[in-house]
Design a protein around this motif. Structure first.
Motif, mmCIF file in Angstrom:
data_model
loop_
_atom_site.group_PDB
_atom_site.id
_atom_site.type_symbol
_atom_site.label_atom_id
_atom_site.label_comp_id
_atom_site.label_asym_id
_atom_site.label_seq_id
_atom_site.Cartn_x
_atom_site.Cartn_y
_atom_site.Cartn_z
ATOM 1 N N VAL A 169 -30.057 147.115 147.175
ATOM 2 C CA VAL A 169 -28.588 146.857 147.318
ATOM 3 C C VAL A 169 -28.386 148.479 146.933
ATOM 4 C CG1 VAL A 169 -26.712 145.986 146.057
ATOM 5 C CG2 VAL A 169 -28.549 144.519 146.298
ATOM 6 N N ALA A 170 -27.126 148.797 147.282
ATOM 7 C CA ALA A 170 -26.573 150.107 147.059
ATOM 8 C C ALA A 170 -25.613 150.152 145.967
ATOM 9 C CB ALA A 170 -26.091 150.702 148.455
ATOM 10 N N THR A 171 -25.291 151.329 145.345
ATOM 11 C CA THR A 171 -24.372 151.339 144.233
ATOM 12 C C THR A 171 -23.024 151.054 144.959
ATOM 13 O OG1 THR A 171 -25.967 152.763 143.013
ATOM 14 C CG2 THR A 171 -23.609 152.854 142.430
ATOM 15 N N ASP A 172 -22.108 150.642 144.133
ATOM 16 C CA ASP A 172 -20.799 150.435 144.641
ATOM 17 C C ASP A 172 -20.585 149.704 145.860
ATOM 18 O OD1 ASP A 172 -19.705 151.989 142.429
ATOM 19 O OD2 ASP A 172 -19.814 153.927 143.557
ATOM 20 N N ASP A 173 -21.644 148.717 146.231
ATOM 21 C CA ASP A 173 -21.506 147.992 147.352
ATOM 22 C C ASP A 173 -21.569 146.600 146.851
ATOM 23 O OD1 ASP A 173 -21.474 147.304 149.711
ATOM 24 O OD2 ASP A 173 -23.582 147.998 150.461
ATOM 25 N N SER A 174 -21.467 145.450 147.693
ATOM 26 C CA SER A 174 -21.462 144.060 147.450
ATOM 27 C C SER A 174 -22.540 143.498 148.108
ATOM 28 C CB SER A 174 -20.250 143.351 147.737
ATOM 29 O OG SER A 174 -19.795 143.515 149.106
ATOM 30 N N MET A 220 -24.531 150.843 136.578
ATOM 31 C CA MET A 220 -25.342 150.289 137.016
ATOM 32 C C MET A 220 -26.393 151.081 137.604
ATOM 33 S SD MET A 220 -24.626 146.789 139.170
ATOM 34 C CE MET A 220 -26.224 145.798 139.441
ATOM 35 N N ILE A 221 -27.245 151.846 136.925
ATOM 36 C CA ILE A 221 -28.279 152.734 137.188
ATOM 37 C C ILE A 221 -29.243 152.363 138.347
ATOM 38 C CG2 ILE A 221 -27.547 154.117 135.166
ATOM 39 C CD1 ILE A 221 -30.240 153.018 134.006
ATOM 40 N N PRO A 222 -29.710 153.209 138.988
ATOM 41 C CA PRO A 222 -30.724 152.941 139.962
ATOM 42 C C PRO A 222 -32.047 152.187 139.275
ATOM 43 C CG PRO A 222 -29.850 154.954 140.501
ATOM 44 C CD PRO A 222 -29.243 154.588 139.266
ATOM 45 N N GLY A 223 -32.634 151.378 140.199
ATOM 46 C CA GLY A 223 -33.830 150.929 139.455
ATOM 47 C C GLY A 223 -34.141 149.344 139.705
ATOM 48 N N LEU A 224 -34.843 148.714 139.005
ATOM 49 C CA LEU A 224 -34.959 147.264 139.323
ATOM 50 C C LEU A 224 -34.138 146.377 138.328
ATOM 51 C CD1 LEU A 224 -36.832 145.527 141.096
ATOM 52 C CD2 LEU A 224 -38.556 145.495 139.138
ATOM 53 N N ALA A 232 -34.559 134.134 137.337
ATOM 54 C CA ALA A 232 -33.987 135.345 137.668
ATOM 55 C C ALA A 232 -34.660 135.656 139.104
ATOM 56 C CB ALA A 232 -34.342 136.373 136.888
ATOM 57 N N SER A 233 -33.771 136.308 139.864
ATOM 58 C CA SER A 233 -34.353 136.813 141.067
ATOM 59 C C SER A 233 -34.411 138.469 140.936
ATOM 60 C CB SER A 233 -33.565 136.671 142.400
ATOM 61 O OG SER A 233 -33.750 135.086 142.588
ATOM 62 N N LEU A 234 -35.366 139.127 141.458
ATOM 63 C CA LEU A 234 -35.235 140.429 141.530
ATOM 64 C C LEU A 234 -34.609 141.502 142.516
ATOM 65 C CD1 LEU A 234 -38.899 141.093 140.069
ATOM 66 C CD2 LEU A 234 -36.736 141.177 138.702
ATOM 67 N N PHE A 235 -33.954 142.514 142.427
ATOM 68 C CA PHE A 235 -33.572 143.328 143.555
ATOM 69 C C PHE A 235 -33.687 144.843 143.003
ATOM 70 C CE2 PHE A 235 -29.680 142.397 141.281
ATOM 71 C CZ PHE A 235 -28.758 143.964 141.382
ATOM 72 N N GLY A 236 -33.720 145.734 144.012
ATOM 73 C CA GLY A 236 -33.628 146.903 143.879
ATOM 74 C C GLY A 236 -32.421 147.681 143.782
ATOM 75 N N LEU A 237 -31.783 148.421 143.138
ATOM 76 C CA LEU A 237 -30.568 149.200 143.384
ATOM 77 C C LEU A 237 -30.888 150.667 143.496
ATOM 78 C CD1 LEU A 237 -27.515 148.965 142.960
ATOM 79 C CD2 LEU A 237 -27.670 149.927 140.860
ATOM 80 N N ASP A 238 -30.424 151.007 144.733
ATOM 81 C CA ASP A 238 -30.622 152.423 145.095
ATOM 82 C C ASP A 238 -32.016 152.806 145.131
ATOM 83 O OD1 ASP A 238 -28.099 152.732 145.968
ATOM 84 O OD2 ASP A 238 -27.423 153.627 143.681
ATOM 85 N N MET A 239 -33.041 152.146 145.545
ATOM 86 C CA MET A 239 -34.455 152.422 145.574
ATOM 87 C C MET A 239 -34.885 152.511 147.131
ATOM 88 S SD MET A 239 -35.808 149.377 142.720
ATOM 89 C CE MET A 239 -37.342 150.011 142.826
ATOM 90 N N ALA A 240 -36.146 152.914 146.954
ATOM 91 C CA ALA A 240 -36.791 153.063 148.288
ATOM 92 C C ALA A 240 -37.278 151.545 148.869
ATOM 93 C CB ALA A 240 -38.358 153.977 148.249
ATOM 94 N N PRO A 241 -37.209 151.302 149.889
ATOM 95 C CA PRO A 241 -37.398 150.006 150.383
ATOM 96 C C PRO A 241 -38.551 149.442 149.930
ATOM 97 C CG PRO A 241 -36.883 151.293 152.311
ATOM 98 C CD PRO A 241 -36.989 152.101 151.034
ATOM 99 N N LEU A 242 -38.493 148.139 149.268
ATOM 100 C CA LEU A 242 -39.444 147.442 148.665
ATOM 101 C C LEU A 242 -40.481 146.692 149.746
ATOM 102 C CD1 LEU A 242 -37.789 145.924 145.644
ATOM 103 C CD2 LEU A 242 -39.232 147.788 145.845
#
Length: 111
Positions: A22-27, A82-86, A101-111
């Motif tokens: 997911v990207a910062t400041d996005d939905s 909401m800082i980058p990371g998991l 819980a489900s996991l997602f990356g924020l502003d991370m390289a593609p998982l």
């Protein structure tokens, strides 16, 4: 410690799917088993150990909008909050029972 819902027989909400990045400041949209039961959406930043200190962990309650009975749009916060990371995401129903819980990356390289 056992939360009050642990042995009560209450069913936990289910996050069916969540985007991997997911990207910062996005939905973004998560799929859930019953969107009408979602009362809160929370995220927890995974920790990071560096020199025996952990300054990355944080917990936030996010704004959301129910799109359909199976979809919820979740709005991220700014990059200073909401800082980058998991991150782990949970939905919580009106009785205070959280989903797994489900996991997602924020502003991370593609998982």
């Amino acid at each position: 410690y056992l939360p009050n819902y642990f042995y009560s027989g209450l069913e936990r909400p289910i996050i069916v799917s969540c985007p991997r990045n997911v990207a910062t400041d996005d939905s973004f949209v998560i799929e859930v088993d019953e969107a009408s039961a979602v009362d809160r959406v929370t995220v927890t930043k995974s920790g990071a150990s560096t020199h025996a200190r952990n300054f990355d962990t944080r917990w936030l309650e996010l704004e959301f909008k129910i799109l359909s009975d199976g979809e919820v749009r979740v709005f991220t916060e700014g990059k200073n909050t909401m800082i980058p990371g998991l991150w782990m995401i949970n939905t919580i129903n009106g009785l205070g029972v959280p989903s797994d819980a489900s996991l997602f990356g924020l502003d991370m390289a593609p998982l």
